[in-house]
Design an enzyme around this catalytic site. Structure first.
Site, PDB file in Angstrom:
ATOM      1  N   HIS A  21      -7.604  -5.038  -0.954  1.00 31.03           N
ATOM      2  CA  HIS A  21      -6.410  -4.249  -0.633  1.00 31.03           C
ATOM      3  C   HIS A  21      -5.508  -4.959   0.370  1.00 31.03           C
ATOM      4  O   HIS A  21      -4.296  -4.760   0.364  1.00 31.03           O
ATOM      5  CB  HIS A  21      -6.860  -2.899  -0.056  1.00 31.03           C
ATOM      6  N   ASP A  52      -9.795  -4.249  -4.857  1.00 35.78           N
ATOM      7  CA  ASP A  52      -9.201  -3.226  -3.981  1.00 35.78           C
ATOM      8  C   ASP A  52      -9.994  -1.932  -4.132  1.00 35.78           C
ATOM      9  O   ASP A  52     -10.030  -1.344  -5.213  1.00 35.78           O
ATOM     10  CB  ASP A  52      -7.734  -3.017  -4.373  1.00 35.78           C
ATOM     11  N   SER A  95       0.818  -1.206   0.000  1.00 34.68           N
ATOM     12  CA  SER A  95       0.000   0.000   0.000  1.00 34.68           C
ATOM     13  C   SER A  95       0.858   1.264   0.000  1.00 34.68           C
ATOM     14  O   SER A  95       1.610   1.484  -0.937  1.00 34.68           O
ATOM     15  CB  SER A  95      -0.975  -0.038   1.170  1.00 34.68           C
TER      16      SER A  95
HETATM   17  O1  9J3 Z   1      -1.189   2.164   3.078  1.00 42.24           O
HETATM   18  C1  9J3 Z   1      -2.370   2.115   2.728  1.00 42.24           C
HETATM   19  O2  9J3 Z   1      -3.160   1.204   3.056  1.00 42.24           O
HETATM   20  C2  9J3 Z   1      -2.849   3.284   1.913  1.00 42.24           C
HETATM   21  C3  9J3 Z   1      -4.297   3.367   1.737  1.00 42.24           C
HETATM   22  C4  9J3 Z   1      -4.924   4.489   2.522  1.00 42.24           C
HETATM   23  O3  9J3 Z   1      -5.473   4.278   3.561  1.00 42.24           O
HETATM   24  O4  9J3 Z   1      -4.828   5.716   1.971  1.00 42.24           O
HETATM   25  C5  9J3 Z   1      -5.707   6.709   2.468  1.00 42.24           C
HETATM   26  C6  9J3 Z   1      -4.993   7.934   2.838  1.00 42.24           C
END
Ligand code: 9J3
Ligand code: ZN
Length: 296
Positions: free
Chosen positions: A245, A213, A167
């Site tokens: 995700h 996702d 992510s």
């Molecule tokens: O590291 C992640 O899971 C990024 C996804 C996220 O929550 O972005 C929103 C700011």
């Protein structure tokens, strides 16, 4: 029965020289055909689907924790490494977690990758809210610590390094290779980044997205990231089927198989792994689609 006179000495010499020349040429040709590529570091047995789909590779591993209080530029972490010291140094890989997560979210993959013959630094970030650009700098700081100051630095080949992350850690993986082109491989996992275009990356990159996702949808993250990487680059895009995700946060056979193969192929330059990546998997219950710029 007719008898033949003995072959005159000059002809026997000539024949011996010809034979010798032939042997030398064959040996040279054999060497060219069978020696590993000049820049390869081959570790472990010839790979099979079963080896790559198992939860562990061929190497027994150990692990050591690095306190956040003992380092700067990242949040400490756990180093997983092959226990053996009889094969020389192994490649090194730093792994970063996603937003609000810690190293526990990527521990399964770090341990699995290490068991295939890599020193893997599964890091915590300085804060759980750090953004991708910060996570990219932290991955690089962790690699510098790993190769220069860690207790296992002698086990790491500092010329063979890679990065992975989930992510925002996957977004940070793109930031890291954009900043340090000497890195040999990158695997962003369901990556998230506000920056959608990565035309400057020179590091072979496998992007793994997930079709379900909704946090980093592939249409606005993994796909534009993949498309924007140079078309001349060794790159691939694997979209997981029926996956969210958070698929990279629990043991996942498809992620394990193809991320290990990519790191082997490009950190070690081990072309035995080409056959898993090129042409790569077709669509299946676990793979929505795979694209690449192979042959690599
Ligand atoms: O590291 C992640 O899971 C990024 C996804 C996220 O929550 O972005 C929103 C700011
Ligand atoms: Zn699908």
């Amino acid at each position: 029965m007719p008898t033949h006179p003995p072959t005159p000495l000059p002809r026997r010499l000539c024949s011996a020289v010809t034979t010798l020349t032939l042997v030398v040429l064959l040996a040279l040709a054999g060497g060219l055909l069978t020696a590993p590529a000049a820049h390869a570091a081959v570790h472990g047995p010839d790979p099979t689907d079963a080896l790559l789909e198992a939860s562990r590779g061929p190497y027994a591993t150990s692990q050591t924790d690095v306190s956040s209080l003992s380092v700067s530029g990242f949040g400490g972490g756990t180093i997983y490494y092959p226990t053996t010291t009889s094969e020389g140094a192994f490649g090194g890989v730093a792994v970063a977690p996603g937003y609000t997560a810690d190293k526990s979210s990527m521990a399964w993959l770090a341990a699995r990758l290490a068991s295939h013959g890599f020193v893997v630094f599964n890091i915590d970030t300085l804060t759980r809210l750090d953004q991708p650009d910060s996570r990219g700098r932290q991955l690089l700081a962790a690699l510098d610590y790993l190769t220069q100051r860690s207790s296992v630095r002698a086990r790491v080949d500092a010329t063979r390094l890679g990065v992975m992350g989930h992510s925002m850690g996957g977004g940070g993986t793109l930031e890291a290779v954009a900043a340090r082109p000497s890195l040999r491989a990158a695997v962003p996992l369901t990556p998230w980044n506000l920056d959608k275009t990565w035309p400057g990356v020179q590091t072979p990159t496998l992007i793994i997205g997930a079709d379900a996702d909704t946090i980093a949808p592939v249409a606005t993250h993994s796909l534009p990231f993949y498309t924007s990487l140079p078309s001349s680059l060794d790159k691939a895009y694997l979209e997981l089927n029926n996956a969210t995700h958070f698929a990279p946060n629990v043991s996942n056979t498809t992620i394990g198989k193809y991320s290990v193969a990519w790191i082997k192929r490009f950190v070690d330059d081990d072309t035995r792994y080409d056959r898993f990546l090129c042409p790569g998997p077709g669509s299946s219950l676990t793979v929505d689609q795979y694209r690449s710029t192979c042959p690599f």
